[in-house]
Design an enzyme around this catalytic site. Structure first.
Site, PDB file in Angstrom:
ATOM      1  N   TYR A 294      38.074 -91.811  38.567  1.00  0.00           N
ATOM      2  CA  TYR A 294      38.604 -91.186  37.899  1.00  0.00           C
ATOM      3  C   TYR A 294      40.160 -92.022  37.507  1.00  0.00           C
ATOM      4  CZ  TYR A 294      35.267 -87.105  36.998  1.00  0.00           C
ATOM      5  OH  TYR A 294      34.100 -86.237  37.655  1.00  0.00           O
TER       6      TYR A 294
ATOM      7  N   ASP B  76      23.430 -87.865  47.883  1.00  0.00           N
ATOM      8  CA  ASP B  76      22.294 -87.318  47.074  1.00  0.00           C
ATOM      9  C   ASP B  76      21.711 -86.523  47.990  1.00  0.00           C
ATOM     10  OD1 ASP B  76      22.155 -89.874  48.719  1.00  0.00           O
ATOM     11  OD2 ASP B  76      20.245 -90.898  47.880  1.00  0.00           O
TER      12      ASP B  76
ATOM     13  N   ASP C  25      33.359 -83.494  41.961  1.00  0.00           N
ATOM     14  CA  ASP C  25      33.456 -83.108  40.514  1.00  0.00           C
ATOM     15  C   ASP C  25      32.442 -83.018  39.943  1.00  0.00           C
ATOM     16  OD1 ASP C  25      34.359 -81.998  37.928  1.00  0.00           O
ATOM     17  OD2 ASP C  25      34.214 -84.806  37.306  1.00  0.00           O
TER      18      ASP C  25
END
Length: 333
Positions: free
Chosen positions: A123, A203, A227
């Protein structure tokens, strides 16, 4: 009294902000309110998405509450939220996720907090075109960034009495960048022996959150994973309309609604102020007004449990204003 920058935002923002300020004034929160603009409304009236006057106000007050803002699509404008996080070095994004009575949701007993590093990782926006057919994005992780977010997370766990920490990463593949984040977070964790730490590959974390979210108290993670996980967890408890958020730095703190500006229902007295009001509760806790924060949360939960009070998006019969009336009625005088 402390000064507070109030940014109503776009779409439903001004409606829900007005109701949140009503509640804050009702409990005599120790604020002097300075209203400033950001988003499309600021772009249309002042020619800038994030005007200098708004920046100056936040620099002065060090404290802000912000409604949802719209970043125009396709115009090359950077997200206002990303801009604010970088400008004020708001390194910690804090998202408490809890099930609320009266809110239909996937899981009825979730109570966890995601602490997301807010300034680096992918980001940071360090990108380039290698050639006309290949784009490259750089994932930057630093010891400083990893250490301060881990320390914030462990301090929060300690302060809120949450004994379990999960460090979420992908160090099995990104051995250097995620490896550094994991190593530094673990080093910080060793200084908090009363907190049980585990590391979870991202995951697997997604699967575990969907199948058994009750096993998590506090999650600390990198920017991108945080996020994604924040929205996943919001989905467990009824969506972004019932989840608060904060962006906190060493000197500034901005509390915000994390949902969108919903222009399709703006001005119709339909919007649900629950998320922004919970962000205001976080803000009161941040400034040490825990009794006022607890009182508002108790009244909010009571109002949400009443089908006549809660708003239509939650299957209720209330409006933005009447729902707030119900909260204030339960707060008493």
């Amino acid at each position: 009294m402390m000064k507070l920058t109030v940014i109503p935002g776009d779409g439903i923002g001004p409606e829900i902000m007005a109701q949140v300020v009503r509640v804050l004034k009702h409990v005599h929160a120790p604020f002097e309110y300075e209203e400033h603009q950001a988003g499309e409304v600021a772009l249309n009236s002042l020619g800038e998405l994030l005007p200098q006057t708004t920046i100056d106000s936040i620099n002065k007050t060090k404290l802000a509450i912000k409604g949802p803002t719209t970043t125009p699509v396709g115009g090359g404008h950077k997200s206002i939220n990303v801009t604010m996080r970088q400008k004020f070095d708001l390194y910690a994004n804090v998202r408490p996720v809890r099930s609320l009575p009266g809110v239909q949701c996937v899981c009825s007993d979730v109570d966890l907090t995601i602490v997301r590093e807010n300034t680096e990782d992918l980001y940071a926006g360090i990108e380039r075109m290698v050639d006309e057919d290949t784009a490259e994005s750089i994932k930057r992780i630093t010891r400083k960034g990893s250490e301060r977010i881990a320390r914030y997370a462990y301090d929060l766990a300690q302060k809120t009495g949450k004994p379990r920490m999960a460090i979420v990463h992908k160090a099995n593949i990104m051995k250097l960048s995620d490896g550094l984040f994991l190593k530094v977070a673990q080093e910080v964790g060793w200084q908090y022996p009363e907190i049980t730490t585990k590391d979870v590959i991202v995951d697997n974390a997604c699967m575990q959150l969907v199948t058994k979210p009750q096993q998590f108290d506090v999650i600390v993670t990198e920017n991108l994973y945080g996020d994604i996980l924040s929205d996943l967890c919001a989905g467990l408890v009824g969506g972004l309309g019932v989840v608060p958020g904060a962006n906190i730095g060493a000197n500034h703190a901005i509390f915000e609604a994390v949902h969108g500006s919903a222009p399709d229902i703006a001005g119709q007295n339909k919007a649900n102020p629950t998320a922004l009001l919970q962000s205001a509760v976080m803000m009161l806790q941040h400034v040490g007004e825990n009794a006022k924060a607890d009182a508002i949360m108790k009244a909010l939960i009571a109002a949400l449990s009443d089908v006549n009070a809660r708003t239509g998006d939650l299957g209720g019969k209330g409006t933005t204003v009447s729902f707030t009336d119900a909260i204030i009625q339960r707060l008493g005088h």
